[in-house]
Design a protein around this motif. Structure first.
Motif, PDB file in Angstrom:
ATOM      1  N   ASP A 301       0.695  -1.273   0.027  1.00 36.41           N
ATOM      2  CA  ASP A 301      -0.018   0.003  -0.012  1.00 36.41           C
ATOM      3  C   ASP A 301       0.997   1.297   0.031  1.00 36.41           C
ATOM      4  O   ASP A 301       1.974   1.378   0.789  1.00 36.41           O
ATOM      5  CB  ASP A 301      -0.913  -0.016   1.288  1.00 36.41           C
ATOM      6  CG  ASP A 301      -1.834   1.148   1.300  1.00 36.41           C
ATOM      7  OD1 ASP A 301      -2.721   1.096   0.484  1.00 36.41           O
ATOM      8  OD2 ASP A 301      -1.483   2.043   2.014  1.00 36.41           O
ATOM      9  N   ALA A 302       0.545   2.160  -0.711  1.00 38.10           N
ATOM     10  CA  ALA A 302       1.119   3.322  -0.850  1.00 38.10           C
ATOM     11  C   ALA A 302       1.359   4.192   0.403  1.00 38.10           C
ATOM     12  O   ALA A 302       2.349   4.974   0.476  1.00 38.10           O
ATOM     13  CB  ALA A 302       0.489   4.308  -2.036  1.00 38.10           C
ATOM     14  N   LYS A 303       0.569   4.181   1.251  1.00 42.31           N
ATOM     15  CA  LYS A 303       0.826   4.954   2.273  1.00 42.31           C
ATOM     16  C   LYS A 303       1.901   4.603   3.247  1.00 42.31           C
ATOM     17  O   LYS A 303       2.487   5.236   4.162  1.00 42.31           O
ATOM     18  CB  LYS A 303      -0.742   4.881   3.380  1.00 42.31           C
ATOM     19  CG  LYS A 303      -0.768   6.073   4.080  1.00 42.31           C
ATOM     20  CD  LYS A 303      -2.470   6.308   4.472  1.00 42.31           C
ATOM     21  CE  LYS A 303      -2.377   7.301   5.516  1.00 42.31           C
ATOM     22  NZ  LYS A 303      -3.837   7.526   5.860  1.00 42.31           N
ATOM     23  N   LEU A 323      -4.894   2.099   5.321  1.00 43.11           N
ATOM     24  CA  LEU A 323      -4.460   2.179   3.778  1.00 43.11           C
ATOM     25  C   LEU A 323      -4.754   3.542   3.208  1.00 43.11           C
ATOM     26  O   LEU A 323      -5.526   4.162   3.711  1.00 43.11           O
ATOM     27  CB  LEU A 323      -5.344   1.009   3.064  1.00 43.11           C
ATOM     28  CG  LEU A 323      -5.230  -0.462   3.577  1.00 43.11           C
ATOM     29  CD1 LEU A 323      -5.921  -1.416   2.938  1.00 43.11           C
ATOM     30  CD2 LEU A 323      -3.606  -1.042   3.469  1.00 43.11           C
ATOM     31  N   ALA A 324      -4.243   3.658   1.967  1.00 45.01           N
ATOM     32  CA  ALA A 324      -3.871   4.997   1.378  1.00 45.01           C
ATOM     33  C   ALA A 324      -5.604   5.238   0.964  1.00 45.01           C
ATOM     34  O   ALA A 324      -5.867   6.521   0.921  1.00 45.01           O
ATOM     35  CB  ALA A 324      -3.208   4.697  -0.069  1.00 45.01           C
ATOM     36  N   ASP A 325      -6.487   4.400   0.540  1.00 44.19           N
ATOM     37  CA  ASP A 325      -7.707   4.692   0.098  1.00 44.19           C
ATOM     38  C   ASP A 325      -8.851   5.031   1.427  1.00 44.19           C
ATOM     39  O   ASP A 325      -9.876   5.093   1.336  1.00 44.19           O
ATOM     40  CB  ASP A 325      -8.351   3.573  -0.630  1.00 44.19           C
ATOM     41  CG  ASP A 325      -8.704   2.503   0.062  1.00 44.19           C
ATOM     42  OD1 ASP A 325      -8.193   2.260   1.244  1.00 44.19           O
ATOM     43  OD2 ASP A 325      -8.962   1.439  -0.478  1.00 44.19           O
ATOM     44  N   LYS A 386     -10.776  -6.248   4.667  1.00 49.14           N
ATOM     45  CA  LYS A 386     -10.574  -4.867   4.647  1.00 49.14           C
ATOM     46  C   LYS A 386     -11.806  -4.003   5.172  1.00 49.14           C
ATOM     47  O   LYS A 386     -12.987  -4.647   4.469  1.00 49.14           O
ATOM     48  CB  LYS A 386     -10.384  -4.477   3.190  1.00 49.14           C
ATOM     49  CG  LYS A 386     -10.038  -3.124   2.792  1.00 49.14           C
ATOM     50  CD  LYS A 386      -9.557  -3.215   1.233  1.00 49.14           C
ATOM     51  CE  LYS A 386      -9.765  -1.777   0.561  1.00 49.14           C
ATOM     52  NZ  LYS A 386      -8.831  -1.656  -0.736  1.00 49.14           N
ATOM     53  N   VAL A 387     -11.703  -3.106   6.081  1.00 44.71           N
ATOM     54  CA  VAL A 387     -13.087  -2.392   6.544  1.00 44.71           C
ATOM     55  C   VAL A 387     -12.853  -0.997   5.776  1.00 44.71           C
ATOM     56  O   VAL A 387     -12.055  -0.292   6.119  1.00 44.71           O
ATOM     57  CB  VAL A 387     -12.666  -2.398   7.944  1.00 44.71           C
ATOM     58  CG1 VAL A 387     -14.054  -1.764   8.513  1.00 44.71           C
ATOM     59  CG2 VAL A 387     -12.820  -3.837   8.635  1.00 44.71           C
ATOM     60  N   SER A 388     -14.215  -0.849   5.178  1.00 47.25           N
ATOM     61  CA  SER A 388     -14.125   0.488   4.440  1.00 47.25           C
ATOM     62  C   SER A 388     -15.522   1.299   4.831  1.00 47.25           C
ATOM     63  O   SER A 388     -16.229   0.573   5.011  1.00 47.25           O
ATOM     64  CB  SER A 388     -14.256   0.404   3.024  1.00 47.25           C
ATOM     65  OG  SER A 388     -13.619  -0.753   2.378  1.00 47.25           O
ATOM     66  N   ARG A 389     -15.114   2.574   5.179  1.00 47.56           N
ATOM     67  CA  ARG A 389     -16.584   3.345   5.475  1.00 47.56           C
ATOM     68  C   ARG A 389     -17.549   3.201   4.578  1.00 47.56           C
ATOM     69  O   ARG A 389     -17.057   3.071   3.230  1.00 47.56           O
ATOM     70  CB  ARG A 389     -16.058   4.790   5.693  1.00 47.56           C
ATOM     71  CG  ARG A 389     -15.283   4.925   7.045  1.00 47.56           C
ATOM     72  CD  ARG A 389     -15.164   6.453   7.248  1.00 47.56           C
ATOM     73  NE  ARG A 389     -14.229   6.573   8.386  1.00 47.56           N
ATOM     74  CZ  ARG A 389     -12.730   6.661   8.440  1.00 47.56           C
ATOM     75  NH1 ARG A 389     -12.408   6.490   7.168  1.00 47.56           N
ATOM     76  NH2 ARG A 389     -11.985   6.617   9.342  1.00 47.56           N
TER      77      ARG A 389
END
Ligand code: GLA
Length: 389
Positions: A301-303, A323-325, A386-389
């Protein structure tokens, strides 16, 4: 946590927007290299001192054709035991198992891959081959002339000739020698985590540094090393990574769940992913573990944030990596001896309310969930989401 019961883990930290801090000294040689954790293969974990040039060529062939290159593996690294004698001018020669090093490196490059080599700042390597002591510049020049792109520099017998307080200067010396060649060479420090190397590894030009003694192919050793990395996350970031040692995935003594734990944990740690198995004889399962793109994306990951533990209860642990996103990779680990449900509380991730959950190993959406996610996790196993809002 008993099987079937649902007991919330104790959150260690509420929000996990933790950041990596850049190391103080910015040095020329390693700059721009290893912007994400290096990926590749190394001969040691499987071949040890038996390694030959043919084994290295086979590894390059495998990476180039089996999907590993597409997944991001690029370095083909020779570890200890390649060295022969020095010639009358002090130039290091490869031994008879390797012969023409330039030809080997050219072969690796012809596959669109990069090549790595190994030495020690001491008079001898750990396997008692010729080290670089007193020949640092000459060796760096030779590696560059052969075309190498990566050096693992392993302390070994250096303790016979240097005091501990000289260690940073010793590592700087080889860094400067590499810089002088003008060739970009990833610089991998290996001194087993002595003297808190993570606090100064970047300032001596290291792109990565081993944080532990050697891994071995068993769950106890792998898991102690991996889970002990918690707390080192501040030292990691683009160009400078903590290295909990090379992968043992596919070497035969860990079961399927244990291999998934190994790979998931290393990806959450933003660890270098250096495969250590015999790539020419790998079964489809091992290849799938090494090349799952959603899992590797966590590592790469870019972060560039190294994950950490955010909750634990007995043998059950939750690790998270932002993560970056804006999403968070989460490992639900069961270090215990029987299957158990493991829960992640979204508030421990800095996520309030509901969130989308995706299972990364299985490429499956688990839906939009309110406040938490619970999965059954086998003994020594993991569920990586992966947990995303
Ligand atoms: C040390 C290192 C290993 C490997 C061997 C080679 O033990 O930690 O990774 O390089 O030396 O002798």
């Amino acid at each position: 946590m008993r099987s079937g019961s649902r007991v919330w883990m104790i959150g260690i930290a509420a929000a996990i927007g933790f950041s990596s801090c850049l190391a103080p000294a910015m040095v020329a040689q390693g700059m721009g290299l290893a912007q994400t954790p290096p990926m590749g293969w190394n001969s040691w974990n499987h071949f040890a001192c038996r390694v030959t040039a043919a084994d290295v060529r086979s590894a390059a062939d495998a990476i180039a054709t089996n999907g590993m290159k597409d997944a991001g593996y690029v370095y083909v690294n020779i570890d200890d035991c390649w060295q022969g004698q020095r010639d009358k001018d002090g130039r290091i020669q490869a031994n008879e198992k390797f012969g023409d090093m330039k030809a080997l490196v050219d072969y690796i490059h012809s596959k669109g891959l990069k090549a790595g080599i190994y030495s020690s700042p001491g008079p001898q390597t750990c396997a008692r081959y010729e080290g670089s002591y007193g020949h640092e510049e000459q060796d760096a020049r030779q590696y560059a002339d052969w075309g190498f792109d990566y050096l693992k520099y392993d302390w070994c017998s250096a303790s016979r000739v240097y005091q501990p307080d000289q260690m940073q200067a010793v590592y700087t010396k080889m860094h400067d020698a590499l810089a002088k060649t003008g060739r970009p060479i990833v610089y991998s420090l290996c001194q087993y985590g002595l003297y808190r190397v993570w606090a100064w590894g970047a300032s001596v030009g290291g792109n990565l540094w081993r944080t532990t003694e050697d891994i071995s192919d068993n769950y106890d050793r792998m898991s102690v090393i991996g889970f002990d990395q918690n707390g080192l996350e501040k030292s990691a970031g683009a160009g400078h990574w903590n290295d909990p040692d090379m992968l043992e995935v596919g070497n035969g003594r860990m079961n399927a769940d244990e291999n998934l734990t190994h790979m998931s944990l290393w990806c959450l740690l933003a660890a270098p992913l250096i495969a250590g198995n015999d790539l020419s004889k790998m079964n489809p399962y091992t290849l799938a573990v090494l090349t799952n793109k959603e899992v590797i994306a966590v590592d790469q990951d870019a972060k560039g944030i190294q994950g950490r533990r955010v909750a634990e209860e007995g043998p059950l642990e939750v690790w998270a990596k932002p993560l970056a996103d804006g999403s968070v990779a989460v490992g639900l680990f069961n270090r215990g001896e029987s299957q158990n449900p493991v829960s992640v509380n979204f508030s421990d991730l800095g996520v309030e309310g509901s969130a989308r959950v995706r299972d990364l190993w299985n490429h499956k959406d688990r839906g939009e969930l309110d406040g938490h996610y619970t999965a059954e996790v086998p003994r020594h196993g993991v569920v990586l989401v992966k947990v995303s809002r």
